[in-house]
Enzyme design. Structure first.
Site, PDB file in Angstrom:
ATOM      1  N   ASP A 191       9.165   2.541   1.708  1.00  0.00           N
ATOM      2  CA  ASP A 191       8.006   3.291   2.193  1.00  0.00           C
ATOM      3  C   ASP A 191       7.863   2.994   3.687  1.00  0.00           C
ATOM      4  OD1 ASP A 191       5.528   4.158   2.978  1.00  0.00           O
ATOM      5  OD2 ASP A 191       4.470   3.472   1.188  1.00  0.00           O
ATOM      6  N   LYS A 219       2.608   9.629   8.301  1.00  0.00           N
ATOM      7  CA  LYS A 219       1.811   9.272   9.477  1.00  0.00           C
ATOM      8  C   LYS A 219       2.268   9.878  10.808  1.00  0.00           C
ATOM      9  CE  LYS A 219      -0.971   5.470   7.904  1.00  0.00           C
ATOM     10  NZ  LYS A 219      -0.658   4.947   6.575  1.00  0.00           N
ATOM     11  N   PHE A 272       0.850  -1.193   0.000  1.00  0.00           N
ATOM     12  CA  PHE A 272       0.000   0.000   0.000  1.00  0.00           C
ATOM     13  C   PHE A 272       0.881   1.237   0.000  1.00  0.00           C
ATOM     14  CE2 PHE A 272      -2.375   3.504   1.815  1.00  0.00           C
ATOM     15  CZ  PHE A 272      -3.498   3.487   1.007  1.00  0.00           C
TER      16      PHE A 272
HETATM   17  C1  LIG Z   1      -0.895   5.285   5.128  1.00  0.00           C
HETATM   18  C2  LIG Z   1       0.131   4.879   4.170  1.00  0.00           C
HETATM   19  C3  LIG Z   1       0.373   5.622   2.991  1.00  0.00           C
HETATM   20  C4  LIG Z   1      -0.487   6.783   2.574  1.00  0.00           C
HETATM   21  O1  LIG Z   1      -0.384   7.848   3.445  1.00  0.00           O
HETATM   22  P1  LIG Z   1      -1.428   9.079   3.312  1.00  0.00           P
HETATM   23  O2  LIG Z   1      -0.911  10.073   4.307  1.00  0.00           O
HETATM   24  O3  LIG Z   1      -2.782   8.524   3.668  1.00  0.00           O
HETATM   25  O4  LIG Z   1      -1.377   9.559   1.919  1.00  0.00           O
HETATM   26  C5  LIG Z   1       1.430   5.234   2.181  1.00  0.00           C
HETATM   27  N1  LIG Z   1       2.184   4.172   2.494  1.00  0.00           N
HETATM   28  C6  LIG Z   1       1.983   3.425   3.599  1.00  0.00           C
HETATM   29  C7  LIG Z   1       2.886   2.281   3.898  1.00  0.00           C
HETATM   30  C8  LIG Z   1       0.941   3.745   4.473  1.00  0.00           C
HETATM   31  O5  LIG Z   1       0.722   2.992   5.543  1.00  0.00           O
END
Ligand SMILES: *Cc1c(COP(=O)(O)O)cnc(C)c1O
Length: 396
Positions: free
Chosen positions: A223, A252, A138
């Site tokens: 990420d 986050k 994700f």
């Molecule tokens: C939550 C998340 C995102 C997206 O972050 P947003 O601030 O909602 O755009 C991207 N990568 C990972 C691994 C996430 O958990």
């Protein structure tokens, strides 16, 4: 407004992108939340791994209040003190040499994808633009990041997607290596898959990915939007392996609830960006930066992460005890305070029953309960959560 009015007006006026629980939250402190009726909840969601220091941490609140009194926004055409401070803090405490600030995880990943392409275009040749990402990953909800996200349910209805992405299964080095083509410029992955269900890499997997990237002279992008900022017990999850990425993204928990994202890179890669190549009006905004500085400084205080690690280990051990008692639990996994419980049934029933008993938990991918509490959660609060889970699972 009372609870019913707020829910009615929200449903009438807000687009239908979230299925909300029938709760209106009004106040938070530490691991606790209160709704408009004054009902208390123990929060093991923390805004989905956002409020890592707990709700309304005094250091973050004070930093935001002080910054708001002085300067709320100026353009990145000028220097901003807390921006310099947060950049230095992140550089000192990671592999990275340079930071780009933005406002969310998706934006951080957009920036990472653009930087990887720009670097490849200039250094590897114009035909190298493809990124390999992982199945069940994700990376966000923008067009580039849903393309990077290896799950069709996030892409359905939004085609055509961006060109230049292919997918490989997580934890499989052989298939990953085979997926590399003449066009590949990098591999992008989460060091622990979050939305995919808290999937932990095998012992040598990340080192293996690094080795593949080095051998093919391509970039490794991590990420850490969810795994970063102490979530797994170290400041960044990659620090559990002996390797480092070339590019890393954060968001986050970076501002402990204040919206802020960051894309970090080594000097060699970062050089591919020159003025005009990428920008953000709000990225690096003084308020966000002040929140970020307070968050990182608090997290780096002596013993903070070690303590959260110990509580995480305790939580994991108590979940494993639950597994012996309840047939519906298929697996317990996690690292630090990023924990999950695999189920043989849909998790929504458990989540709803916990809510009725004053415990907030999250379900991801249908059958995985995810626990990402504030890192300040105590052993007593873990016991409280476990006993509620135990009661809810009884007889299921
Ligand atoms: C939550 C998340 C995102 C997206 O972050 P947003 O601030 O909602 O755009 C991207 N990568 C990972 C691994 C996430 O958990």
């Amino acid at each position: 407004m009372n609870e019913k009015e707020i829910m009615f007006i929200a449903d009438e006026n807000i687009m239908n992108t979230y299925k909300r629980f029938p709760v209106v939250l009004r106040k938070g402190l530490g691991t606790k939340l209160w709704d408009v009726n004054g009902r208390e909840y123990l929060d093991l969601v923390a805004g989905i791994a956002v409020c890592n220091l707990g709700h309304c941490h005094p250091n973050v609140v004070a930093a935001i209040k002080d910054q708001a009194d002085n300067l709320m926004h100026v353009s990145n055409l000028y220097y901003i003190e807390p921006q310099a401070q947060l950049a230095r803090l992140l550089v000192k405490n990671s592999f990275a040499d340079k930071i780009f600030f933005c406002n969310s995880g998706a934006e951080a990943n957009e920036a990472a994808i653009k930087l990887a392409r720009k670097y490849a275009h200039e250094n590897l040749g114009p035909d190298k633009f493809e990124l390999i990402t992982m199945k069940d990953s994700f990376h966000g909800r923008t067009m580039a990041t849903i393309t990077a996200t290896g799950q069709e349910k996030f892409q359905f209805g939004f085609t055509p997607l961006l060109e230049g992405f292919s997918y490989a299964p997580f934890n499989d080095l052989k298939v990953l290596e085979k997926a590399i083509t003449q066009k590949t410029c990098g591999i992008m992955l989460e060091p622990i898959q979050g939305e995919g269900g808290v999937i932990i890499p095998d012992g040598q997997y990340l080192a293996g990915v690094r080795e593949i990237c080095d051998r093919h002279s391509i970039l490794l992008i991590m990420d850490e939007v969810q795994t970063g900022m102490g979530r797994t017990g170290k400041l960044f999850a990659y620090q559990y392996s002996k390797i480092q990425p070339d590019i890393m993204t954060l968001a986050k928990a970076l501002g402990n609830g204040f919206p802020v994202g960051a894309m970090l890179a080594t000097d060699k890669i970062a050089k591919a960006f020159a003025p005009g190549n990428h920008a953000s009006t709000f990225g690096g905004n003084p308020l966000a930066m002040a929140a970020g500085v307070a968050t990182v400084q608090t997290m780096l205080q002596d013993g903070f992460l070690e303590k959260s690690c110990k509580v995480g280990e305790y939580f994991l051990s108590q979940l494993k005890k639950l597994q012996h008692k309840h047939q519906i639990i298929t697996e317990i996994r996690g690292r630090g305070l990023m924990l999950a419980c695999g189920l043989s049934i849909e998790g929504s029933f458990i989540v709803n029953e916990c809510l009725k008993r004053g415990l907030l938990i999250n379900c991801t991918g249908g059958k995985t309960l995810r626990f990402v509490p504030p890192l300040i959660i105590t052993i007593q609060e873990v016991d409280q959560a476990i006993s509620i889970l135990d009661a809810v699972m009884e007889g299921k």
